[in-house]
Design an enzyme around this catalytic site. Structure first.
Site, PDB file in Angstrom:
ATOM      1  CD1 TRP A 325      -2.988   1.414   0.897  1.00 23.45           C
ATOM      2  CD2 TRP A 325      -1.415   2.404   2.120  1.00 23.45           C
ATOM      3  NE1 TRP A 325      -3.451   2.656   1.252  1.00 23.45           N
ATOM      4  CE2 TRP A 325      -2.495   3.294   2.002  1.00 23.45           C
ATOM      5  CE3 TRP A 325      -0.300   2.817   2.849  1.00 23.45           C
ATOM      6  CZ2 TRP A 325      -2.503   4.552   2.575  1.00 23.45           C
ATOM      7  CZ3 TRP A 325      -0.314   4.079   3.419  1.00 23.45           C
ATOM      8  CH2 TRP A 325      -1.396   4.927   3.281  1.00 23.45           C
ATOM      9  CG  HIS A 326       3.505   2.204   3.226  1.00 23.75           C
ATOM     10  ND1 HIS A 326       2.963   1.138   3.888  1.00 23.75           N
ATOM     11  CD2 HIS A 326       3.427   3.252   4.079  1.00 23.75           C
ATOM     12  CE1 HIS A 326       2.579   1.528   5.098  1.00 23.75           C
ATOM     13  NE2 HIS A 326       2.836   2.808   5.234  1.00 23.75           N
ATOM     14  N   GLY A 327       3.716   1.788  -1.413  1.00 23.45           N
ATOM     15  CA  GLY A 327       4.281   2.199  -2.684  1.00 23.45           C
ATOM     16  C   GLY A 327       4.749   1.037  -3.517  1.00 23.45           C
TER      17      GLY A 327
END
Lengths: 486, 313
Positions: A325-327
């Site tokens: 989700w962070h990247g």
């Protein structure tokens, strides 16, 4: 428009005055004002993506009704899938397209195949990960009949786009925020003062601590191959405080700002660096995301009801998803995986819900056991952040390799600390000040919530002046918040 | 609501007034400094005929006093350790703007291989040198220009003009390594304990890709400013205790394009530079080495520059 910018310092009082003095007699006008302000706030980033935000809002508003109105289970599920696929489709396109394309090319090259995949320079619309998750929670909650669809499109749009949480959370739930939006709000002196204090503390964390730590962390991580292990360890520590103060500082400003408008947002941080084990850390770090994954992924997958294998599988799924989700980078995925590995022994030993209460509650100091628990959890976290910050997996492993080499015992290099506006010793002093204040205030919603409440006004204001002086002293070029890129 | 607004207003007024007390701290900062060259710059007191600009190599390897005594021309070393070409460009502009007596000769030290790389962690725009002298509008303007400070906030609040170091009210003292002589030079009389004394005989190739647009523009701007103001420009590269970087000299020659004199130390002609006893570390000479290199530079200037013109001007 950043929270730590002059523009926001002008924008906020204007909206505040209009909200309480002009639109105060009519809830609908107040909400319309909030929506207009939120769209204006978002358009200051990039007005083109405002249409994407509007589309996403309308999609979930519309599918929410379709899910609710469908007679059959199949019909409900179809509309739910439509919403999920379109929402995640946008998210994947903007956030992950190049990652998948590049990973595919690299994978095929292992078989001697040279591929030419269409790669694009995709600009990530700010806040897309956050408002997509807002919308998803809304339609999933309707599907499970936890809530009914919201009829008023303005109220629903405010839920998705309310400017304090629009670009970096907290990730709100319709069950928590929508009732507040629909209820008439009255001004409360105590709440407004509380909000201002939380904004001040958030600004202190962001401008004074996070941005100072960022200078050092960037200088060390960007030239890590030139430095001793001791220097790299200092770099990792600086990043550990940078990311905490950056994100929790943002969340404090968001929560404080919302409070000025009579709205209470979900708490996002609860002093995570005082956690005694990694399970407690995850109950205290980015709480709105962790609980989102728990409620909408972990529990639907069976949670911890199944056997050991299912628990382990589900734990790894949510941690890896959380990393992803962070990247779009393997470093984030590995960071998630590593945290799952940290978590595993606690899960298997059924000790993941041991430390539920606040550490050393009602006492000045922790016990030795608590202290060692905090130190070991903190150390594991620092190691994991190296993967989060590194440019690539190789960079992360090389960085760790240098830390765990003989050069760890060398005197740290001077070079990365030259030419910055503060001495690293001052930086460490500020971190110590932060930790002391956070320790004193750890039983509250945020560190300075009750500090000074029993002091006379002169002392109390002197403390706030000190914080404000430091904020204005350290405020330089506006630094982005790390979580805006997610 | 009324109570909240009144309290908030009172809080802001109190803060605004308390902030004004900091004028005392800000204005007394230059008195606590030992290196007052930036103040001399803003006060227009840099009036020497020869100015030396550069990083620590310019500061430690060239002794302005010796140059002055030998050539009978006033000389001032204005080199700052850790500073890069962008900073040197700024210093030259300020010297030309503030000084009553413009320099006639500029000696610019260049560092291989990072001279034109403004992203280097070793050579920076020394913003820290501005804060002690921020009471001078020129220093504050530069901080604002570089985005370090905000225009509106610095006009509203004194505290925004300062850095945390301004609050260290102790008088500064020189460390052995940072002692600035009257002429601005910073020679060192001892050796870095980490200096191995082993001459590195292998060399690397200069990488043009490491150059930045800002670095190149600043370098060209120095050349142009000298040309425009009729200043003789001598670009120097003092000795290193390793073999020169291949291609660096050639790159500088190609940029300079006959608009400056170039003096790159050659350790085949001057063998002292192969002796470890003349070094502080592998990139800086010690005082004895600096004396020898300055003599070498004097010889070069006598040979290549029409010094009588400078003396007459």
């Amino acid at each position: 428009m950043l929270f730590n910018s002059i523009e926001f310092a002008i924008f906020l009082p204007i909206v505040f005055v209009l909200y309480w003095f002009v639109a105060n007699r009519n809830l609908k006008i107040q909400n319309a004002l909030l929506l207009f302000s939120s769209y204006f706030f978002y358009a200051c980033w990039d007005y083109r993506f405002l249409f994407l935000l509007m589309f996403s809002t309308f999609l979930d508003y519309f599918t929410g009704f379709r899910i609710h109105d469908s007679k059959s289970k199949k019909g409900k599920l179809t509309w739910l899938y439509i919403s999920i696929v379109i929402n995640l489709g946008f998210l994947c396109f903007f956030k992950y397209y190049n990652f998948f394309a590049d990973s595919f090319v690299t994978f095929m090259s292992h078989f001697g195949l040279r591929m030419n995949v269409w790669s694009m320079k995709v600009i990530l619309p700010v806040g897309i990960s956050f408002y997509t998750f807002h919308g998803l929670s809304y339609v999933i909650d309707i599907y499970y009949e936890r809530i009914k669809p919201e009829k008023d499109i303005v109220d629903y749009s405010v839920f998705v786009s309310f400017f304090p949480l629009l670009v970096a959370g907290p990730i709100e739930r319709a069950t928590h925020l929508l009732p507040q939006i629909k209820k008439e709000r009255t001004f409360s002196y105590a709440n407004a003062v509380d909000g201002m204090k939380q904004i001040l503390w958030g600004l202190f964390k962001k401008v004074v601590i996070a941005d100072s730590c960022a200078d050092f962390a960037n200088a060390i991580f960007n030239h890590s191959y030139d430095y001793h292990g001791s220097t790299l360890l200092i770099g990792a520590l600086f990043f550990t405080f940078q990311i905490y103060c950056d994100f929790s500082g943002y969340s404090d400003i968001a929560l404080g700002t919302a409070q000025l408008f009579g709205i209470k947002l979900l708490r996002n941080f609860a002093f995570p660096y005082f956690s005694r084990d990694i399970a407690e850390f995850w109950r205290r770090w980015h709480i709105s995301l962790s609980s989102w994954f728990r409620d909408y992924v972990y529990i639907p997958l069976g949670g911890s009801k199944g056997g050991t294998w299912m628990k382990v599988r589900n734990t790894f799924i949510i941690f890896i998803l959380s990393g992803f989700w962070h990247g779009a980078n393997w470093t984030f995925i590995f960071w998630g995986f590593l945290n799952a590995v940290y978590f595993l022994p606690l899960l298997l030993a059924k000790k993941n819900r041991t430390n539920l209460e606040i550490v050393a509650q009602g006492k000045m100091f922790p016990t030795l056991k608590e202290f060692f628990g905090m130190i070991s959890t903190f150390s594991l976290t620092v190691l994991a952040w190296i993967f989060f910050r590194a440019n690539s997996m190789k960079h992360a492993f090389d960085y760790l390799g240098t830390i765990f080499s003989k050069s760890l015992f060398e005197i740290p290099n001077k070079k990365p600390f030259l030419a910055f506006k503060i001495h690293p010793g001052v930086g460490m002093g500020l971190i110590l000040f932060l930790m002391i204040v956070e320790w004193i205030g750890r039983e509250n919603q945020y560190a300075i919530a009750t500090i000074g409440s029993k002091w006379n006004r002169f002392l109390r204001w002197s403390f706030y002046y000190l914080l404000l002086f430091l904020v204005i002293l350290f405020l330089s070029h506006e630094q982005q918040f790390i979580y805006f890129q997610f | 609501m009324k109570k909240f607004l009144l309290t908030f207003l009172l809080f802001l007024v109190g803060f605004f007034l308390a902030d004004k007390l900091l004028i005392i701290v800000r204005n007394s900062a230059p008195d606590r400094e030992v290196d007052k060259r930036m103040e001399q710059l803003y006060q227009g007191k840099i009036n020497s005929d020869i100015i030396i600009l550069g990083s620590s190599r310019g500061a430690r390897d060239v002794i302005a006093g010796q140059l002055s005594d030998s050539l009978k021309i006033s000389a001032q070393n204005f080199s700052f350790p850790g500073s890069g070409v962008e900073f040197h460009d700024y210093l030259l502009s300020e010297i030309l703007k503030n000084s009553k007596h413009k320099p006639k000769l500029l000696i610019l030290n260049v560092d291989d291989p990072e001279e034109l790389n403004t992203n280097s962690s070793r050579l920076n725009f020394r913003l820290d040198r501005f804060y002690p002298f921020v009471k001078y509008p020129q220093a504050l303007d530069e901080l604002i220009k570089r985005g370090e400070k905000n225009y509106w906030l610095s006009n509203l609040f004194i505290v925004h003009q300062m850095s945390i170091d301004n609050f260290d009210l102790r008088k500064r003292h020189y460390k052995a390594i940072d002692t600035v002589l009257q002429d601005g030079s910073m020679p060192i009389s001892f050796t870095d304990p980490r200096f191995t004394g082993i001459f590195k005989d292998t060399s690397e190739y200069y990488d043009v890709k490491q150059e930045t647009e800002t670095g190149l523009n600043s370098f060209l701007n120095i050349i142009n400013q000298c040309k425009k103001n009729n200043i003789e420009l001598v670009i120097i590269s003092p000795p290193n205790y390793y073999k020169s970087i291949y291609g660096f000299r050639e790159r500088i020659v190609s940029i300079v394009n006959n608009n400056a004199h170039l003096y790159f130390h050659d350790n085949n002609l001057h063998t002292y530079s192969k002796e470890a006893k003349y070094y502080y570390d592998d990139v800086h000479l010690n005082k004895s080495g600096a004396v020898l290199f300055t003599s070498e530079l004097v010889d070069y200037l006598r040979k290549e520059i029409n010094l009588s013109d400078i003396q007459k001007k």
